[in-house]
Motif scaffolding. Structure first.
Motif, mmCIF file in Angstrom:
data_model
loop_
_atom_site.group_PDB
_atom_site.id
_atom_site.type_symbol
_atom_site.label_atom_id
_atom_site.label_comp_id
_atom_site.label_asym_id
_atom_site.label_seq_id
_atom_site.Cartn_x
_atom_site.Cartn_y
_atom_site.Cartn_z
ATOM 1 N N PRO A 1 0.807 -1.177 -0.115
ATOM 2 C CA PRO A 1 0.118 0.131 0.145
ATOM 3 C C PRO A 1 0.629 1.232 0.126
ATOM 4 O O PRO A 1 0.414 2.344 -0.521
ATOM 5 C CB PRO A 1 -0.847 -0.185 1.240
ATOM 6 C CG PRO A 1 -0.183 -1.387 2.211
ATOM 7 C CD PRO A 1 0.503 -2.218 1.116
ATOM 8 N N GLU A 2 2.120 1.119 0.537
ATOM 9 C CA GLU A 2 2.720 2.329 0.602
ATOM 10 C C GLU A 2 2.961 2.860 -0.672
ATOM 11 O O GLU A 2 3.897 4.171 -1.056
ATOM 12 C CB GLU A 2 4.241 2.067 1.487
ATOM 13 C CG GLU A 2 3.991 1.829 2.935
ATOM 14 C CD GLU A 2 3.653 0.128 2.889
ATOM 15 O OE1 GLU A 2 4.769 -0.510 2.546
ATOM 16 O OE2 GLU A 2 2.689 -0.378 3.350
ATOM 17 N N LYS A 3 3.267 1.899 -1.667
ATOM 18 C CA LYS A 3 3.579 2.232 -3.494
ATOM 19 C C LYS A 3 2.458 2.601 -4.017
ATOM 20 O O LYS A 3 2.577 3.221 -5.162
ATOM 21 C CB LYS A 3 4.482 1.062 -3.785
ATOM 22 C CG LYS A 3 5.812 0.777 -3.092
ATOM 23 C CD LYS A 3 6.212 -0.547 -4.021
ATOM 24 C CE LYS A 3 7.942 -0.633 -3.428
ATOM 25 N NZ LYS A 3 8.368 -1.815 -4.157
ATOM 26 N N LYS B 1 -6.383 -3.586 5.765
ATOM 27 C CA LYS B 1 -6.145 -2.979 7.208
ATOM 28 C C LYS B 1 -5.957 -1.557 6.921
ATOM 29 O O LYS B 1 -6.234 -0.874 7.819
ATOM 30 C CB LYS B 1 -4.985 -3.792 7.681
ATOM 31 C CG LYS B 1 -5.283 -5.255 8.483
ATOM 32 C CD LYS B 1 -4.516 -5.654 9.322
ATOM 33 C CE LYS B 1 -3.062 -5.871 8.930
ATOM 34 N NZ LYS B 1 -2.213 -6.384 9.888
ATOM 35 N N LYS B 2 -5.340 -1.258 5.919
ATOM 36 C CA LYS B 2 -4.962 0.333 5.739
ATOM 37 C C LYS B 2 -6.250 1.024 5.308
ATOM 38 O O LYS B 2 -6.188 2.004 5.508
ATOM 39 C CB LYS B 2 -3.894 0.524 4.569
ATOM 40 C CG LYS B 2 -3.390 1.749 3.817
ATOM 41 C CD LYS B 2 -2.627 2.540 4.999
ATOM 42 C CE LYS B 2 -2.228 3.810 4.263
ATOM 43 N NZ LYS B 2 -1.613 4.712 5.203
ATOM 44 N N ILE C 1 -9.998 -12.150 6.065
ATOM 45 C CA ILE C 1 -10.409 -11.763 4.695
ATOM 46 C C ILE C 1 -11.879 -11.899 4.053
ATOM 47 O O ILE C 1 -11.955 -11.514 3.327
ATOM 48 C CB ILE C 1 -9.339 -12.274 3.660
ATOM 49 C CG1 ILE C 1 -9.429 -11.603 2.388
ATOM 50 C CG2 ILE C 1 -9.590 -13.697 3.417
ATOM 51 C CD1 ILE C 1 -8.044 -11.898 1.585
ATOM 52 N N ARG C 2 -12.356 -13.181 4.599
ATOM 53 C CA ARG C 2 -13.656 -13.579 4.461
ATOM 54 C C ARG C 2 -14.783 -12.128 4.598
ATOM 55 O O ARG C 2 -15.701 -12.097 3.987
ATOM 56 C CB ARG C 2 -14.150 -14.656 5.079
ATOM 57 C CG ARG C 2 -13.592 -15.867 4.671
ATOM 58 C CD ARG C 2 -14.208 -17.081 5.365
ATOM 59 N NE ARG C 2 -13.747 -18.405 5.093
ATOM 60 C CZ ARG C 2 -12.771 -18.900 5.723
ATOM 61 N NH1 ARG C 2 -12.457 -18.611 7.141
ATOM 62 N NH2 ARG C 2 -12.171 -20.339 5.664
ATOM 63 N N ASP C 3 -14.488 -11.659 5.923
ATOM 64 C CA ASP C 3 -15.465 -10.374 5.927
ATOM 65 C C ASP C 3 -15.402 -9.471 4.980
ATOM 66 O O ASP C 3 -16.249 -8.598 4.669
ATOM 67 C CB ASP C 3 -14.716 -9.722 7.394
ATOM 68 C CG ASP C 3 -14.878 -10.362 8.488
ATOM 69 O OD1 ASP C 3 -15.755 -11.498 8.734
ATOM 70 O OD2 ASP C 3 -14.126 -10.263 9.606
ATOM 71 N N TYR C 4 -14.391 -9.352 3.957
ATOM 72 C CA TYR C 4 -14.256 -8.251 2.938
ATOM 73 C C TYR C 4 -14.576 -8.936 1.667
ATOM 74 O O TYR C 4 -14.540 -8.148 0.874
ATOM 75 C CB TYR C 4 -12.941 -7.750 2.929
ATOM 76 C CG TYR C 4 -12.440 -6.992 4.203
ATOM 77 C CD1 TYR C 4 -12.514 -5.763 4.294
ATOM 78 C CD2 TYR C 4 -11.595 -7.870 5.049
ATOM 79 C CE1 TYR C 4 -12.142 -5.296 5.500
ATOM 80 C CE2 TYR C 4 -11.238 -7.326 6.525
ATOM 81 C CZ TYR C 4 -11.420 -5.931 6.517
ATOM 82 O OH TYR C 4 -11.093 -5.484 7.524
ATOM 83 N N HIS C 5 -14.990 -10.030 1.668
ATOM 84 C CA HIS C 5 -15.047 -10.858 0.252
ATOM 85 C C HIS C 5 -16.481 -10.552 -0.348
ATOM 86 O O HIS C 5 -17.472 -10.479 0.397
ATOM 87 C CB HIS C 5 -15.075 -12.233 0.515
ATOM 88 C CG HIS C 5 -15.346 -13.225 -0.615
ATOM 89 N ND1 HIS C 5 -15.937 -14.405 -0.779
ATOM 90 C CD2 HIS C 5 -14.595 -12.868 -1.985
ATOM 91 C CE1 HIS C 5 -15.934 -14.813 -1.969
ATOM 92 N NE2 HIS C 5 -15.102 -13.863 -2.704
ATOM 93 N N ARG C 6 -16.479 -10.166 -1.433
ATOM 94 C CA ARG C 6 -17.525 -9.940 -2.247
ATOM 95 C C ARG C 6 -17.473 -10.941 -3.525
ATOM 96 O O ARG C 6 -16.844 -10.782 -4.434
ATOM 97 C CB ARG C 6 -17.486 -8.397 -2.926
ATOM 98 C CG ARG C 6 -17.422 -7.329 -2.060
ATOM 99 C CD ARG C 6 -18.655 -6.990 -1.116
ATOM 100 N NE ARG C 6 -18.401 -5.790 -0.482
ATOM 101 C CZ ARG C 6 -17.601 -5.828 0.887
ATOM 102 N NH1 ARG C 6 -17.315 -6.855 1.414
ATOM 103 N NH2 ARG C 6 -17.657 -4.622 1.457
ATOM 104 N N PRO C 7 -18.453 -11.825 -3.653
ATOM 105 C CA PRO C 7 -18.382 -13.029 -4.423
ATOM 106 C C PRO C 7 -18.633 -12.685 -5.784
ATOM 107 O O PRO C 7 -19.405 -11.876 -5.934
ATOM 108 C CB PRO C 7 -19.150 -13.960 -3.720
ATOM 109 C CG PRO C 7 -19.446 -13.929 -2.428
ATOM 110 C CD PRO C 7 -19.429 -12.095 -2.407
#
Length: 309
Positions: free
Chosen positions: A65-67, A103-104, A130-136
């Motif tokens: 993410p820093e890049k 997380k960022k 990561i499952r919490d952010y998953h959009r199938p």
């Protein structure tokens, strides 16, 4: 009739045809455009940004993410307008920093097929959160991110449930296919529909053959579900060219078995042989009127920021 003073003389001000019209009745037409930048392309890490003036998304999460976010900010793009991360497959150079990106920027969604998500959790040391952010998403089923309509299509590679993406913003179209060992019917179909193409040109056959890779790795690369040879990519692009094609971006060039100029020369030679002129995507007077613009995405650093119309 109102009067105005000019050089100490008063003269009548002539009425304008537009005096009774409000400025809101005059709208400057906005030409849609796709913004595109790659932050790295190759076995060291893959990630790019596709967007418009309102929102956008990342394709793959193999760059830190820093890049990514400072470079977007430098281009006037706020992290809050990035809506998600689209994943092509579960190899480390495409997903290494996905959870760190989440997380960022916790507002991001992860757009991946269920099988790809399963492959990530099975093959990598990554938080199950990561499952919490998953959009199938599902192959050949379009989905929307803001004004963009995106269709995943199957590609042939040795990851889990590999996909490319066909992206439409109104009449503007873009197809992205990285990490594929051969051109399937579905890749051919979506590439022919695209005005702008991102496609792998991974290796030069002679460099690979004479290089230091062990034989098993050479065999993996040349397999039908491995990576694309420059010559294969070049021949394919020459075969599908129409005047509607504007830009071709060569991606995922091998650091050991390819050179950017070699890939560009191979594709240019094939296009020229088909009577197609090639520009360098710089917008220069010398090349901007060429039939198609060709650019190799850098392996380790950000590319040019492109506005594609």
């Amino acid at each position: 009739m109102p009067r105005i003073r000019l050089n100490n003389f008063e003269i009548d001000q002539q009425p304008s045809l537009f005096d009774d019209l409000e400025m809101r009745d005059f709208k400057v037409p906005v030409t849609p455009a796709i913004h595109f930048i790659s932050f790295g392309s190759g076995s060291s890490g893959n990630c790019s940004y596709v967007g418009n003036d309102k929102e956008g998304f990342l394709i793959d999460g193999g760059v830190a993410p820093e890049k990514i976010f400072p470079e977007l900010k430098r281009r006037g793009i706020q992290a809050s307008s990035v809506r998600g991360i689209l994943l092509t497959h579960d190899h480390g150079d495409h997903i290494r920093y996905v959870y760190k990106l989440l997380k960022k920027e916790p507002h991001l969604g992860v757009y991946a097929t269920p099988k790809t998500l399963g492959g990530i959790l099975r093959r990598h040391n990554i938080s199950s959160r990561i499952r919490d952010y998953h959009r199938p998403i599902y192959i050949e089923t379009p989905f929307k991110i803001g004004s963009f309509e995106i269709t995943p299509f199957q590609t042939l590679h040795d990851g889990t449930d590999n996909v490319g993406f066909f992206i439409a913003l109104g009449d503007l179209t873009m197809a992205v296919a990285t990490d594929l060992g051969s051109i399937t019917d579905r890749v051919d179909h979506y590439m022919r529909l695209a005005r702008h193409i991102v496609i792998e040109s991974n290796y030069d056959a002679e460099m690979l053959r004479n290089g230091s890779y062990p034989q098993y790795l050479k065999a993996r690369i040349v397999a039908d579900n491995g990576h694309l040879d420059n010559e294969v990519t070049a021949s394919f692009l020459a075969s599908i060219y129409t005047p509607a094609l504007s830009h071709v971006f060569l991606c995922h060039l091998s650091n050991e078995n390819n050179e950017p100029q070699l890939a560009i020369n191979t594709v240019t030679r094939a296009l020229n042989a088909a009577g197609i002129t090639v520009g360098d995507a710089s917008g220069s007077l010398e090349t901007r009127d060429a039939d198609v613009q060709l650019y190799a995405l850098p392996r380790f650093e950000p590319s040019t920021f492109f506005t594609l119309k």
